[in-house]
Design an enzyme around this catalytic site. Structure first.
Site, PDB file in Angstrom:
ATOM      1  N   THR A 444      -2.675 -18.636   9.577  1.00 33.10           N
ATOM      2  CA  THR A 444      -2.044 -19.942   9.416  1.00 33.10           C
ATOM      3  C   THR A 444      -1.872 -20.589  10.778  1.00 33.10           C
ATOM      4  O   THR A 444      -1.540 -19.908  11.753  1.00 33.10           O
ATOM      5  CB  THR A 444      -0.680 -19.828   8.693  1.00 33.10           C
ATOM      6  N   HIS A 496       6.251  -3.352   7.415  1.00 33.28           N
ATOM      7  CA  HIS A 496       6.481  -2.087   8.113  1.00 33.28           C
ATOM      8  C   HIS A 496       6.351  -0.885   7.176  1.00 33.28           C
ATOM      9  O   HIS A 496       6.243   0.257   7.626  1.00 33.28           O
ATOM     10  CB  HIS A 496       7.858  -2.100   8.771  1.00 33.28           C
TER      11      HIS A 496
END
Length: 525
Positions: A444, A496
């Site tokens: 993006t 994560h």
């Protein structure tokens, strides 16, 4: 034999509705497809029409009552139907018999040859993909009676991902609209009736000169002053407390339709004045807005915006999302663009932008760090042996992410051409569902709007996203000396649960190194 009048089938998200208005009373004769009652839900007002011609014999639910999907609302018994009208009328008056016969012929003609004697077609919503349950009628590009050509766009259906077009099946005109703008529709639902060869003034013949698409075709008109209001229009005027004299009617003979009232509500042009005198009204209209006035506008959230909101919240609630930052010296890429931009444009008929370099750099980095290219499916990890990179594109409707397939094998020119094509079609709402599904990674670029640094949000089920930002000249230490360099901050947000911090940092450093030395992209080192 009595015929049941049933409530429409409500969409899955609508549990019940209430009876807003009956346009016929017991004993009233009705024609087939004539509006009988309106059901108001928390989203739209649904119209219920007569399934057969006859007489309304029984009303089982009153105005204001709560009803469920497909509940029986009333019954139609045998009566003054299309075929019996002439016989009944002859018994009393020959003239009345002729009028009744004329009406019966017109009703028959409306069913078989509604406008110009052509064949009738049902205009249906497109077949939605499995992931889409329903859509919203965003707009009707043609109205009842408008002449259209084959394959010309009649309406647009907005889903939570794309805008789907509904086109004309042949040359002709719309004779009836069954799903108004803003209403919810399901896959292959009938939206309108289309007549071949119709057009101009021919189509309004359905319903004796009144547009068949209008919700105002049932019930009796009411005259207010010198204005004539259709029943549904009268209801809206009362709800919004409007001044009828300020509403312009577009129906036959200046008749005010529901659409006219809706337009007046939207424009705010028919509000009642608080001062009774004409001179005071003129003064109020000319006076500026009162200081301290705090106007508000409430509009429904589009399906695309609802989906964006839902997915962004889902990403933040389900992913253990972290972001790592770095910065890249864009000097080498900018020099390369300056040197070859004219030759590139002449050779490939597309401008050389920055996104092509970022897509190629990300593709190489994804091969080196397969965890970043993976996705999580429940308790499974899915490793992808290919790189499909989504490129976020901003449109007036919201953010969409079309996907570039197999970017590892694409040339920079192919990437640039695809992105230009995606951007144009995204703004026109022409992207297909399959073009926005299945990406393994997303890029993006907030820099085109001036963003210096941001934290992009992961696009589930992907596990990482790269954020580009504005290129800004800053003083940097280069070989022990201070130089002004064109720098860009980069950000990688990652899940994560899947990606360790070490891998995320090294992934971003790899992209940085490839961009600062573009020759490495060509040499694959």
């Amino acid at each position: 034999m009595a015929t049941d009048i049933k409530a429409p089938t409500f969409p899955e998200s609508v549990a019940e509705g209430s009876v807003a208005a009956w346009h016929k009373k017991p004993g009233d004769s009705v024609e087939r497809d004539e509006l009988i009652v309106e059901i108001e839900t928390d989203k739209v007002v649904l119209e219920v029409v007569a399934p057969e011609a006859g007489t309304l014999s029984e009303v089982l639910v009153e105005e204001g009552d709560t009803v469920e999907s497909e509940q029986v609302l009333g019954k139609i018994g045998e009566g003054k139907a299309k075929g019996s009208g002439e016989q009944d009328a002859k018994k009393s008056d020959a003239k009345a018999g002729k009028e009744s016969d004329a009406k019966a012929e017109k009703a028959d003609d409306a069913e078989t040859k509604p406008a110009a004697g052509g064949k009738s077609h049902e205009v249906k919503a497109p077949t939605f993909p499995e992931s889409i349950q329903e859509g919203t009628v965003a707009s009707w590009n043609k109205q009842v009676g408008d002449a259209v050509k084959r394959d010309e766009v009649l309406a647009e259906i907005e889903t939570d991902k794309v805008v789907l077009e509904v086109v004309a099946p042949a040359d002709g005109a719309l004779s009836e609209i069954k799903a108004e703008e803003g209403s919810q529709v399901t896959s292959e639902q009938v939206l309108a009736i289309f007549t071949e060869g119709a057009g101009g003034e021919a189509a309004p013949a359905v319903g004796e000169g009144k547009p068949a698409a209008s919700a105002d075709d049932g019930g009796s008109d009411e005259k207010v002053g010198d204005k004539i209001l259709a029943p549904a229009a009268r209801k809206l005027v009362a709800e919004h407390d409007l001044d009828v004299s300020k509403i312009e009617g577009t129906g036959k003979g200046g008749r005010i339709l529901k659409e006219d009232v809706q337009r007046a509500v939207k424009e705010g042009s028919a509000k009642k004045s608080t001062k009774p005198s004409g001179g005071a009204k003129a003064a109020a209209a000319a006076a500026p807005a009162v200081e301290g006035e705090r106007p508000e506008k409430r509009v429904p959230m589009s399906r695309l915006r609802q989906t964006i909101a839902k997915r962004l919240v889902q990403a933040q609630q389900t992913a253990a999302m972290l972001t790592t930052y770095n910065e890249v010296d864009m000097g080498a890429v900018m020099d390369l663009r300056t040197q070859y931009k004219d030759t590139f444009l002449k050779s490939h008929d597309v401008k050389l932008g920055f996104m092509g370099f970022f897509v190629k750099a990300a593709s190489e980095a994804l091969k080196r760090f397969p965890d970043v290219n993976a996705s999580i499916d429940g308790t499974d990890i899915v490793y992808h042996g290919y790189q499909d990179i989504g490129v976020a594109v901003s449109t007036d409707r919201g953010l969409v992410v079309p996907v570039l397939r197999d970017t590892d094998s694409m040339k920079i020119a192919d990437v640039e051409k695809s992105i230009v094509d995606f951007g144009k079609r995204a703004r026109d709402g022409k992207l297909g569902i399959d073009e926005m599904q299945g990406g393994t990674f997303t890029i993006t670029n907030g820099g085109i709007f001036g963003s210096l640094m941001s934290t992009p949000i992961i696009n589930p089920p992907q596990t990482a996203i790269l954020g580009m930002h504005k290129i800004q000249e800053r003083p940097m230490a280069v070989n022990g000396k201070v130089e002004i360099r064109p720098m860009m901050y980069l950000a990688v947000s990652y899940d994560h649960r899947m990606i360790d911090g070490k891998d995320a940092v090294q992934f971003l450093v790899t992209i940085k190194e490839l961009l600062e030395d573009p020759a490495r992209l060509l040499l694959d080192i």
